[in-house]
Design a protein around this motif. Structure first.
Motif, PDB file in Angstrom:
ATOM      1  N   LEU A   1       0.987  -1.267  -0.099  1.00 18.85           N
ATOM      2  CA  LEU A   1      -0.086  -0.003  -0.232  1.00 18.85           C
ATOM      3  C   LEU A   1       1.017   1.388  -0.179  1.00 18.85           C
ATOM      4  O   LEU A   1       0.387   2.247  -0.508  1.00 18.85           O
ATOM      5  CB  LEU A   1      -0.787   0.056   1.151  1.00 18.85           C
ATOM      6  CG  LEU A   1      -2.190  -1.086   1.121  1.00 18.85           C
ATOM      7  CD1 LEU A   1      -2.772  -1.038   2.500  1.00 18.85           C
ATOM      8  CD2 LEU A   1      -3.125  -0.407   0.088  1.00 18.85           C
TER       9      LEU A   1
ATOM     10  N   CYS B   1      -5.059  -2.230  -2.569  1.00 18.16           N
ATOM     11  CA  CYS B   1      -6.392  -1.612  -2.120  1.00 18.16           C
ATOM     12  C   CYS B   1      -7.234  -2.604  -2.164  1.00 18.16           C
ATOM     13  O   CYS B   1      -8.027  -3.085  -1.299  1.00 18.16           O
ATOM     14  CB  CYS B   1      -6.628  -0.278  -2.763  1.00 18.16           C
ATOM     15  SG  CYS B   1      -5.668   1.141  -1.840  1.00 18.16           S
TER      16      CYS B   1
ATOM     17  N   GLY C   1      -8.792  -4.881   0.880  1.00 12.82           N
ATOM     18  CA  GLY C   1     -10.252  -4.882   1.109  1.00 12.82           C
ATOM     19  C   GLY C   1     -11.083  -6.160   0.971  1.00 12.82           C
ATOM     20  O   GLY C   1     -11.857  -6.649   1.749  1.00 12.82           O
TER      21      GLY C   1
ATOM     22  N   GLN D   1      -4.127   4.125   5.299  1.00 11.64           N
ATOM     23  CA  GLN D   1      -3.814   3.976   3.853  1.00 11.64           C
ATOM     24  C   GLN D   1      -4.738   4.225   2.841  1.00 11.64           C
ATOM     25  O   GLN D   1      -4.662   4.776   1.990  1.00 11.64           O
ATOM     26  CB  GLN D   1      -2.966   2.467   3.642  1.00 11.64           C
ATOM     27  CG  GLN D   1      -1.687   2.514   4.541  1.00 11.64           C
ATOM     28  CD  GLN D   1      -0.665   3.525   4.017  1.00 11.64           C
ATOM     29  OE1 GLN D   1      -0.662   3.976   3.107  1.00 11.64           O
ATOM     30  NE2 GLN D   1       0.244   4.310   4.955  1.00 11.64           N
ATOM     31  N   TRP D   2      -5.891   3.482   3.382  1.00 14.41           N
ATOM     32  CA  TRP D   2      -7.078   3.665   2.048  1.00 14.41           C
ATOM     33  C   TRP D   2      -7.655   5.004   2.400  1.00 14.41           C
ATOM     34  O   TRP D   2      -7.793   5.446   1.089  1.00 14.41           O
ATOM     35  CB  TRP D   2      -8.222   2.630   2.750  1.00 14.41           C
ATOM     36  CG  TRP D   2      -7.891   1.264   2.795  1.00 14.41           C
ATOM     37  CD1 TRP D   2      -7.025   0.416   1.895  1.00 14.41           C
ATOM     38  CD2 TRP D   2      -8.453   0.247   3.591  1.00 14.41           C
ATOM     39  NE1 TRP D   2      -7.062  -0.887   2.241  1.00 14.41           N
ATOM     40  CE2 TRP D   2      -7.947  -1.155   3.059  1.00 14.41           C
ATOM     41  CE3 TRP D   2      -9.621   0.186   4.605  1.00 14.41           C
ATOM     42  CZ2 TRP D   2      -8.299  -2.350   3.923  1.00 14.41           C
ATOM     43  CZ3 TRP D   2      -9.903  -1.016   5.343  1.00 14.41           C
ATOM     44  CH2 TRP D   2      -9.417  -2.098   4.714  1.00 14.41           C
TER      45      TRP D   2
ATOM     46  N   HIS E   1      -5.213   7.099   0.100  1.00 17.07           N
ATOM     47  CA  HIS E   1      -5.259   6.892  -1.293  1.00 17.07           C
ATOM     48  C   HIS E   1      -6.751   7.373  -1.982  1.00 17.07           C
ATOM     49  O   HIS E   1      -6.694   7.209  -3.124  1.00 17.07           O
ATOM     50  CB  HIS E   1      -4.975   5.413  -1.444  1.00 17.07           C
ATOM     51  CG  HIS E   1      -3.734   4.953  -1.133  1.00 17.07           C
ATOM     52  ND1 HIS E   1      -2.608   5.711  -1.501  1.00 17.07           N
ATOM     53  CD2 HIS E   1      -3.186   3.763  -0.778  1.00 17.07           C
ATOM     54  CE1 HIS E   1      -1.615   4.985  -1.022  1.00 17.07           C
ATOM     55  NE2 HIS E   1      -1.816   3.913  -0.524  1.00 17.07           N
TER      56      HIS E   1
ATOM     57  N   ALA F   1      -9.280   2.440  -3.509  1.00 20.84           N
ATOM     58  CA  ALA F   1      -9.360   2.628  -2.284  1.00 20.84           C
ATOM     59  C   ALA F   1     -10.719   2.910  -1.938  1.00 20.84           C
ATOM     60  O   ALA F   1     -10.960   2.494  -0.854  1.00 20.84           O
ATOM     61  CB  ALA F   1      -8.496   4.151  -1.941  1.00 20.84           C
TER      62      ALA F   1
ATOM     63  N   ALA G   1     -12.094  -0.591  -1.223  1.00 24.05           N
ATOM     64  CA  ALA G   1     -11.561  -1.298  -0.112  1.00 24.05           C
ATOM     65  C   ALA G   1     -12.299  -0.572   1.276  1.00 24.05           C
ATOM     66  O   ALA G   1     -12.704  -1.402   1.929  1.00 24.05           O
ATOM     67  CB  ALA G   1     -10.099  -0.727   0.228  1.00 24.05           C
ATOM     68  N   LEU G   2     -12.497   0.879   1.260  1.00 23.84           N
ATOM     69  CA  LEU G   2     -13.367   1.172   2.287  1.00 23.84           C
ATOM     70  C   LEU G   2     -14.632   0.783   2.408  1.00 23.84           C
ATOM     71  O   LEU G   2     -15.393   0.516   3.262  1.00 23.84           O
ATOM     72  CB  LEU G   2     -13.330   2.774   2.217  1.00 23.84           C
ATOM     73  CG  LEU G   2     -11.974   3.446   2.674  1.00 23.84           C
ATOM     74  CD1 LEU G   2     -11.923   5.028   2.094  1.00 23.84           C
ATOM     75  CD2 LEU G   2     -11.514   3.338   4.008  1.00 23.84           C
TER      76      LEU G   2
ATOM     77  N   TYR H   1     -14.563  -2.994   3.811  1.00 24.23           N
ATOM     78  CA  TYR H   1     -14.287  -2.606   5.064  1.00 24.23           C
ATOM     79  C   TYR H   1     -15.859  -2.240   5.744  1.00 24.23           C
ATOM     80  O   TYR H   1     -16.494  -3.028   6.904  1.00 24.23           O
ATOM     81  CB  TYR H   1     -13.476  -1.524   5.774  1.00 24.23           C
ATOM     82  CG  TYR H   1     -13.416  -1.144   7.082  1.00 24.23           C
ATOM     83  CD1 TYR H   1     -13.215  -2.024   7.960  1.00 24.23           C
ATOM     84  CD2 TYR H   1     -13.936   0.147   7.290  1.00 24.23           C
ATOM     85  CE1 TYR H   1     -12.895  -1.678   9.201  1.00 24.23           C
ATOM     86  CE2 TYR H   1     -13.983   0.522   8.791  1.00 24.23           C
ATOM     87  CZ  TYR H   1     -13.489  -0.430   9.735  1.00 24.23           C
ATOM     88  OH  TYR H   1     -13.421  -0.130  11.139  1.00 24.23           O
TER      89      TYR H   1
END
Length: 689
Positions: free
Chosen positions: A398, A410, A414, A434-435, A438, A450, A453-454, A457
């Protein structure tokens, strides 16, 4: 009838003479056509023509040009394929083949090997017995290239003059720095140190010595495939030879032969499957397929050695390696691939970790795809004990300098977090940081990755985690409004970006450390290589943070519809802002994601907010950017189909209707509004071309 056959034979004889002349042509096209003509003529040639053809082939053997040396073997291969070669010719062509094993032209050597194979097909093991000593002896004799013999003798006076500028006879008679005696005395030293001491003050020879010292010679021993003769080309040839040997011996090997010799071959195939050169990897993939198919029921014994590399190569950047590995996986594993990966999980994880630390950004990007595959497709119970190691590797990537690695990491991280939320909790704070970082990256695909990935999550955690992600959106969404006006930020066009990057001294990289390898926060791993940007990146723009937030907002619309609906007024303000350079790129993403937001919220929740988007939407339909106009046209068509043509028309002003009627970016009606008479309805008629 007889007269007709005689005429055909005469015509074939005349054409044969022309064909023989073109077989040694310097043009590859002429040689290819001549070979095709010979293949067509051989069935109709008489015995006398065949004898003259054999005599012509043997007469070409002593020519100087490689094309002429190639011709006899082209003729011999065709004769052998058609089973028209005489016993005497086969004996003489075998002798000639053994003489040409070390021909300087690789195409001649390949033709020699092909002829030896064709002879073996016709005469059986006798050909191998007659050529075994010559073939194996040539391999051992030519294993290492004699660098001293390869140097031209005329270079000696130049070397002497460089070493002895004064012309001193005593100095001239001293052993040359690269002589065998000198090399033997320096062999026990460090290769580079010895080269520097032996070639002090002689720049050309020093470079040659340093290059020579860069290669590590490995003796044949028993079954070694790596040697320093021709670099990657020799490795490619070696794996091709391994494949042919495996194919030839697959049916004759005894029941215990697989285990006795198999592990040694598997280790060598492992080396080839990870070779830096794609040509070598491809040859090793072919050999690996042949090996696993030949092993049959014993193949699972070698999966811990070969499977991790074969699995990784399914994501290789080289298309040939990737597609061939995928074919091998389906052919060998069938529908049991996930099961075998689960059984070999320690070896798979170890190999992926090693690939994540390589000095090649494409390999690291492929590793991210492999990590994501483990988290989303393989048995969770097999992956669960290795979750921390997987995320630790992804966390380092990352922070990679290569944007494609950051984006891929990313996505993969995730996926892993969504599959293993509990096991990911010790590293989730670092990953989240980090997410979020980015989400405003200056590469749009990294921003989208990114956001994914969020969103993964948020889908894997409780309401507190969703609120944490929404807070990031609230902070980043209005940042485009803080952009300075165009003309005051130095970013009105590409030239402005260039001048901003160059700096006051006009040197683009002098103050950015292009030639300086600075320490990076990558967990102690050096990711710098010739493919990298060496830490230089374009400064981020504020609107890029809003762009990332919009993409994340669209992904959250189905997970948290009420909080997302509450942010739509802020999104309207962002859509109205056009005071800065880059607004067209932002609106291209906005109008592309607005239909996704509407579908996530539902028609009832989204309808109250449509009025605010209409004015900026129709202004975008008239902008100079074709991509922005296309996205706005698609969004307008979606809103029309969502509300219905009549209701949508009732919300528009006369100016909006005129813009919509003249726009070429409006898509045709879809859903229940599509039909034979749709083009004649109000607000749906497209302008004529």
């Amino acid at each position: 009838m007889v007269a007709s056959e005689a005429a055909d034979t005469a015509d074939a004889s005349a054409e044969l003479q022309q064909t023989l002349g073109k077989l040694s042509s310097p043009l590859a096209l002429d040689r290819s056509r001549a070979r095709a003509n010979l293949h067509r003529l051989l069935p109709v040639l008489g015995d006398l023509e065949i004898q003259s053809l054999e005599a012509a082939a043997l007469s070409e053997a002593g020519q100087e040009s490689w094309e002429a040396r190639l011709a006899p073997f082209s003729i011999a291969e065709e004769l052998l394929q058609h089973k028209r070669a005489s016993t005497g010719f086969m004996k003489r062509i075998l002798q000639l083949s053994l003489k040409r094993l070390d021909d300087p032209e690789p195409r001649v050597r390949i033709a020699v090997a092909t002829v030896l194979g064709a002879l073996s097909t016709v005469q059986g093991p006798a050909v191998w017995l007659a050529s075994r000593d010559a073939v194996l002896g040539d391999i051992r004799r030519c294993w290492d290239r004699d660098m001293l013999a390869a140097q031209p003798s005329k270079a000696a006076p130049a070397t002497a003059s460089l070493a002895n500028p004064a012309g001193n006879a005593k100095s001239a008679s001293a052993p040359a720095p690269n002589s065998p005696s000198d090399l033997s005395t320096t062999a026990q030293q460090s290769p580079v140190k010895a080269a520097v001491q032996a070639n002090s003050g002689q720049r050309p020879e020093l470079i040659d010595a340093l290059l020579a010292a860069s290669y590590t010679t490995q003796r044949p021993g028993s079954g070694e495939l790596r040697h320093g003769t021709e670099g990657w080309r020799s490795l490619e040839t070696s794996f091709q030879a391994v494949r042919l040997v495996i194919n030839a011996s697959a049916d004759s090997a005894g029941p215990g032969a697989e285990t006795a010799f198999g592990q040694q071959v598997a280790v060598r195939l492992q080396d080839g499957l990870t070779e830096n050169w794609s040509q070598v990897r491809y040859a090793a993939c072919m050999a690996a397929r042949a090996f696993l198919l030949a092993a049959k029921t014993s193949a699972p014994l070698y999966y811990p050695t070969i499977l991790p590399h074969l699995c990784f190569n399914r994501h290789d950047v080289a298309e040939g390696v990737r597609s061939y590995s995928l074919g091998t996986w389906k052919l060998v594993m069938g529908d049991q691939g996930r099961h075998y990966v689960s059984q070999c999980m320690p070896q798979v994880v170890q190999h992926y970790e090693r690939c994540a630390r390589t000095n090649n950004h494409t390999t690291r990007e492929a590793t991210c795809s492999c990590w994501g595959e483990l988290g989303s497709k393989v048995d969770a119970e097999a992956v669960r004990p290795f979750t921390k190691r997987v995320l630790t590797s992804l966390l380092a990537m990352l922070r990679d300098d290569a944007w494609n690695v950051r984006g891929a990491s990313c996505l993969a991280s995730g996926q892993v977090v969504r599959a293993f939320p509990a096991e990911s909790s010790p590293l989730i704070d670092e990953l989240f940081t980090q997410w979020a970082t980015h989400l405003d990256d200056n590469i749009f695909s990294v921003r989208q990755d990114a956001a994914c990935a969020l969103a993964d999550y948020a889908a894997s955690c409780d309401e507190a985690g969703v609120s944490r992600v929404l807070e990031v959106v609230r902070q980043m969404l209005p940042k485009a409004l803080q952009e300075p006006a165009a003309g005051t930020d130095g970013n009105t066009d590409a030239a402005g970006d260039e001048s901003q990057r160059k700096g006051a001294n006009g040197n683009m990289f002098r103050d950015n450390g292009l030639l300086m390898r600075k320490a990076k926060d990558t967990g102690g791993v050096d990711y710098s290589c010739g493919c990298m940007d060496y830490g230089f990146r374009r400064p981020k723009r504020l609107w890029e943070a809003s762009d990332g937030a919009i993409y994340l907002l669209s992904l959250l619309s189905s997970l948290a519809p009420k909080p997302v609906a509450a942010m739509l007024p802020d999104l309207v303000k962002v859509a109205e802002a056009r005071h800065y350079s880059g607004w067209q790129q932002l609106q291209e993403g906005l109008w592309g994601r607005l239909p996704v937001i509407a579908n996530g919220l539902g028609k009832k929740a989204f309808k109250p907010h449509i009025e605010g988007f209409l004015e900026p939407l129709f202004r975008a339909l008239q902008c100079d950017s074709q991509l922005c106009r296309a996205a706005a046209g698609t969004c307008a068509g979606f809103l029309r189909d969502l509300l219905g043509p009549t209701i949508f028309a009732g919300r528009l002003t006369e100016e909006h209707r005129a813009i919509l009627a003249s726009s070429r970016d409006l898509p045709p009606p879809a859903g229940r509004w599509a039909g034979p008479g749709a083009a004649d309805r109000p607000m749906l008629q497209r302008p004529s071309v």
